[in-house]
Design a protein around this motif. Structure first.
Motif, PDB file in Angstrom:
ATOM      1  N   VAL A 162       0.393  -1.322   0.307  1.00 39.86           N
ATOM      2  CA  VAL A 162       0.319  -0.103  -0.112  1.00 39.86           C
ATOM      3  C   VAL A 162       0.742   1.617   0.149  1.00 39.86           C
ATOM      4  O   VAL A 162       0.006   2.220  -0.624  1.00 39.86           O
ATOM      5  CB  VAL A 162      -1.120  -0.145   1.150  1.00 39.86           C
ATOM      6  CG1 VAL A 162      -1.112   1.148   1.965  1.00 39.86           C
ATOM      7  CG2 VAL A 162      -2.024  -0.778   0.925  1.00 39.86           C
ATOM      8  N   VAL A 163       1.700   1.711   0.569  1.00 40.85           N
ATOM      9  CA  VAL A 163       3.164   2.606   0.527  1.00 40.85           C
ATOM     10  C   VAL A 163       3.520   2.451  -0.311  1.00 40.85           C
ATOM     11  O   VAL A 163       3.521   3.415  -1.196  1.00 40.85           O
ATOM     12  CB  VAL A 163       4.104   1.740   1.683  1.00 40.85           C
ATOM     13  CG1 VAL A 163       4.868   3.004   1.532  1.00 40.85           C
ATOM     14  CG2 VAL A 163       3.389   2.058   3.232  1.00 40.85           C
ATOM     15  N   ASP A 164       3.692   1.398  -0.823  1.00 37.14           N
ATOM     16  CA  ASP A 164       4.641   1.431  -2.575  1.00 37.14           C
ATOM     17  C   ASP A 164       3.103   2.204  -3.717  1.00 37.14           C
ATOM     18  O   ASP A 164       3.746   2.110  -4.545  1.00 37.14           O
ATOM     19  CB  ASP A 164       4.797   0.102  -3.360  1.00 37.14           C
ATOM     20  CG  ASP A 164       6.498  -0.125  -2.343  1.00 37.14           C
ATOM     21  OD1 ASP A 164       6.642   0.544  -2.109  1.00 37.14           O
ATOM     22  OD2 ASP A 164       6.398  -1.177  -1.816  1.00 37.14           O
ATOM     23  N   ASP A 165       1.635   1.183  -3.294  1.00 41.72           N
ATOM     24  CA  ASP A 165       0.471   1.571  -4.840  1.00 41.72           C
ATOM     25  C   ASP A 165      -0.544   2.231  -3.741  1.00 41.72           C
ATOM     26  O   ASP A 165      -1.449   1.405  -3.375  1.00 41.72           O
ATOM     27  CB  ASP A 165       0.849   0.034  -5.534  1.00 41.72           C
ATOM     28  CG  ASP A 165      -0.391   0.368  -6.243  1.00 41.72           C
ATOM     29  OD1 ASP A 165      -1.280   1.849  -5.883  1.00 41.72           O
ATOM     30  OD2 ASP A 165      -0.558  -0.253  -6.872  1.00 41.72           O
ATOM     31  N   PRO A 166      -0.631   2.870  -3.258  1.00 41.11           N
ATOM     32  CA  PRO A 166      -2.011   3.603  -2.184  1.00 41.11           C
ATOM     33  C   PRO A 166      -2.815   3.590  -3.222  1.00 41.11           C
ATOM     34  O   PRO A 166      -3.984   3.294  -2.623  1.00 41.11           O
ATOM     35  CB  PRO A 166      -1.049   4.977  -1.439  1.00 41.11           C
ATOM     36  CG  PRO A 166       0.129   5.369  -2.282  1.00 41.11           C
ATOM     37  CD  PRO A 166       0.723   4.198  -3.439  1.00 41.11           C
ATOM     38  N   SER A 167      -3.162   3.146  -4.589  1.00 35.73           N
ATOM     39  CA  SER A 167      -4.528   3.450  -4.827  1.00 35.73           C
ATOM     40  C   SER A 167      -4.902   1.605  -4.538  1.00 35.73           C
ATOM     41  O   SER A 167      -6.315   1.909  -4.661  1.00 35.73           O
ATOM     42  CB  SER A 167      -4.401   2.687  -6.555  1.00 35.73           C
ATOM     43  OG  SER A 167      -3.490   2.337  -6.897  1.00 35.73           O
ATOM     44  N   LEU A 168      -4.104   1.118  -3.929  1.00 32.27           N
ATOM     45  CA  LEU A 168      -4.611  -0.074  -3.316  1.00 32.27           C
ATOM     46  C   LEU A 168      -5.667  -0.072  -2.242  1.00 32.27           C
ATOM     47  O   LEU A 168      -6.984  -1.085  -2.108  1.00 32.27           O
ATOM     48  CB  LEU A 168      -3.995  -1.484  -3.006  1.00 32.27           C
ATOM     49  CG  LEU A 168      -2.694  -2.192  -3.862  1.00 32.27           C
ATOM     50  CD1 LEU A 168      -1.965  -3.109  -2.993  1.00 32.27           C
ATOM     51  CD2 LEU A 168      -3.645  -2.996  -4.797  1.00 32.27           C
ATOM     52  N   VAL A 169      -5.728   1.514  -1.434  1.00 31.95           N
ATOM     53  CA  VAL A 169      -6.894   1.524  -0.812  1.00 31.95           C
ATOM     54  C   VAL A 169      -8.327   1.520  -1.670  1.00 31.95           C
ATOM     55  O   VAL A 169      -8.891   1.104  -0.349  1.00 31.95           O
ATOM     56  CB  VAL A 169      -6.439   2.726  -0.134  1.00 31.95           C
ATOM     57  CG1 VAL A 169      -7.470   3.638   1.106  1.00 31.95           C
ATOM     58  CG2 VAL A 169      -5.271   2.561   0.819  1.00 31.95           C
ATOM     59  N   ASN A 170      -8.612   2.321  -2.523  1.00 30.00           N
ATOM     60  CA  ASN A 170      -9.439   2.352  -3.264  1.00 30.00           C
ATOM     61  C   ASN A 170      -9.531   1.327  -4.026  1.00 30.00           C
ATOM     62  O   ASN A 170     -10.842   0.733  -4.513  1.00 30.00           O
ATOM     63  CB  ASN A 170      -8.962   3.700  -4.365  1.00 30.00           C
ATOM     64  CG  ASN A 170      -8.858   5.108  -4.103  1.00 30.00           C
ATOM     65  OD1 ASN A 170      -7.890   5.580  -3.470  1.00 30.00           O
ATOM     66  ND2 ASN A 170      -9.639   5.452  -3.296  1.00 30.00           N
ATOM     67  N   SER A 171      -8.541   0.263  -4.513  1.00 36.95           N
ATOM     68  CA  SER A 171      -9.315  -0.831  -5.498  1.00 36.95           C
ATOM     69  C   SER A 171      -9.302  -1.887  -4.802  1.00 36.95           C
ATOM     70  O   SER A 171     -10.435  -2.617  -4.847  1.00 36.95           O
ATOM     71  CB  SER A 171      -8.259  -1.101  -6.675  1.00 36.95           C
ATOM     72  OG  SER A 171      -7.000  -0.874  -5.897  1.00 36.95           O
ATOM     73  N   ALA A 172      -9.255  -2.622  -3.649  1.00 38.07           N
ATOM     74  CA  ALA A 172      -9.100  -3.376  -2.782  1.00 38.07           C
ATOM     75  C   ALA A 172      -9.075  -3.051  -1.368  1.00 38.07           C
ATOM     76  O   ALA A 172      -8.045  -3.672  -0.162  1.00 38.07           O
ATOM     77  CB  ALA A 172      -7.856  -4.484  -3.493  1.00 38.07           C
ATOM     78  N   PRO A 173     -10.490  -2.094  -1.203  1.00 42.36           N
ATOM     79  CA  PRO A 173      -9.508  -1.415   0.474  1.00 42.36           C
ATOM     80  C   PRO A 173      -9.984  -2.608   1.323  1.00 42.36           C
ATOM     81  O   PRO A 173      -9.482  -2.182   2.559  1.00 42.36           O
ATOM     82  CB  PRO A 173     -11.068  -1.085   0.476  1.00 42.36           C
ATOM     83  CG  PRO A 173     -11.620  -1.398  -0.450  1.00 42.36           C
ATOM     84  CD  PRO A 173     -11.327  -1.781  -1.970  1.00 42.36           C
ATOM     85  N   PHE A 174     -10.953  -4.122   1.204  1.00 44.89           N
ATOM     86  CA  PHE A 174     -10.275  -5.254   1.790  1.00 44.89           C
ATOM     87  C   PHE A 174     -10.103  -6.944   1.741  1.00 44.89           C
ATOM     88  O   PHE A 174      -9.717  -7.213   2.753  1.00 44.89           O
ATOM     89  CB  PHE A 174     -12.382  -5.186   2.043  1.00 44.89           C
ATOM     90  CG  PHE A 174     -13.705  -4.562   2.585  1.00 44.89           C
ATOM     91  CD1 PHE A 174     -13.720  -3.974   4.013  1.00 44.89           C
ATOM     92  CD2 PHE A 174     -14.877  -3.929   1.453  1.00 44.89           C
ATOM     93  CE1 PHE A 174     -14.057  -3.169   4.073  1.00 44.89           C
ATOM     94  CE2 PHE A 174     -15.197  -3.217   1.752  1.00 44.89           C
ATOM     95  CZ  PHE A 174     -15.153  -2.639   3.360  1.00 44.89           C
ATOM     96  N   GLU A 175      -9.522  -6.130   0.694  1.00 42.26           N
ATOM     97  CA  GLU A 175      -8.156  -7.261   0.331  1.00 42.26           C
ATOM     98  C   GLU A 175      -6.540  -6.901   0.463  1.00 42.26           C
ATOM     99  O   GLU A 175      -6.573  -6.414   1.168  1.00 42.26           O
ATOM    100  CB  GLU A 175      -8.983  -7.689  -0.864  1.00 42.26           C
ATOM    101  CG  GLU A 175      -9.866  -8.262  -0.612  1.00 42.26           C
ATOM    102  CD  GLU A 175     -10.880  -7.730  -1.125  1.00 42.26           C
ATOM    103  OE1 GLU A 175     -11.002  -6.421  -1.814  1.00 42.26           O
ATOM    104  OE2 GLU A 175     -12.349  -8.178  -0.472  1.00 42.26           O
TER     105      GLU A 175
END
Length: 125
Positions: free
Chosen positions: A84-97
């Motif tokens: 998530v630090v490297d690719d913060p967009s994961l917070v939006n695309s997969a908030p529960f995974e």
């Protein structure tokens, strides 16, 4: 929006996984991720840090604003999600995974965490 039933939720829009050997993952809800907009920077607590329920422990920056990250429990951080630090967009695309933020060895869990249905009603609110 479908909040996973096996998670518990805080009124600050964080989720908490069921503890495995005393350790739970923490992230922000889909509702919070959508409200933030595209997350572009994540500051997480470091391994070994102590977090306190209801207290600020990090920061999420989006194209819209900067938001504090709160811990839903008290305990010691045992892992931060480097993906998530490297690719913060994961917070939006997969908030529960893949967008989970950090894992904590729980010392104390507050009694006011919400079930998925309670959180859904609260967020609709």
């Amino acid at each position: 929006m479908s909040n996973p039933q096996q998670l518990r939720y805080s009124k600050e829009h964080e989720w908490l996984s069921a503890a495995e050997e005393g350790v739970s993952a923490i992230g922000i809800t889909e509702h919070a991720a959508n409200a933030l907009g595209d997350v572009v920077f994540v500051q997480l607590p470091e391994v070994g840090d102590t977090v306190t329920a209801g207290e600020t422990c990090g920061e999420l920056e989006s194209t819209k604003s900067v938001s504090d990250l709160y811990s839903p429990v008290t305990g010691e951080v045992v892992e931060a999600n480097q993906d998530v630090v490297d690719d913060p967009s994961l917070v939006n695309s997969a908030p529960f995974e893949g967008g989970w933020l950090f894992k904590v060895r729980i010392a104390e869990e507050p009694g006011d965490l919400l079930s998925a249905d309670e959180y859904t009603a609260f967020a609709a609110g």
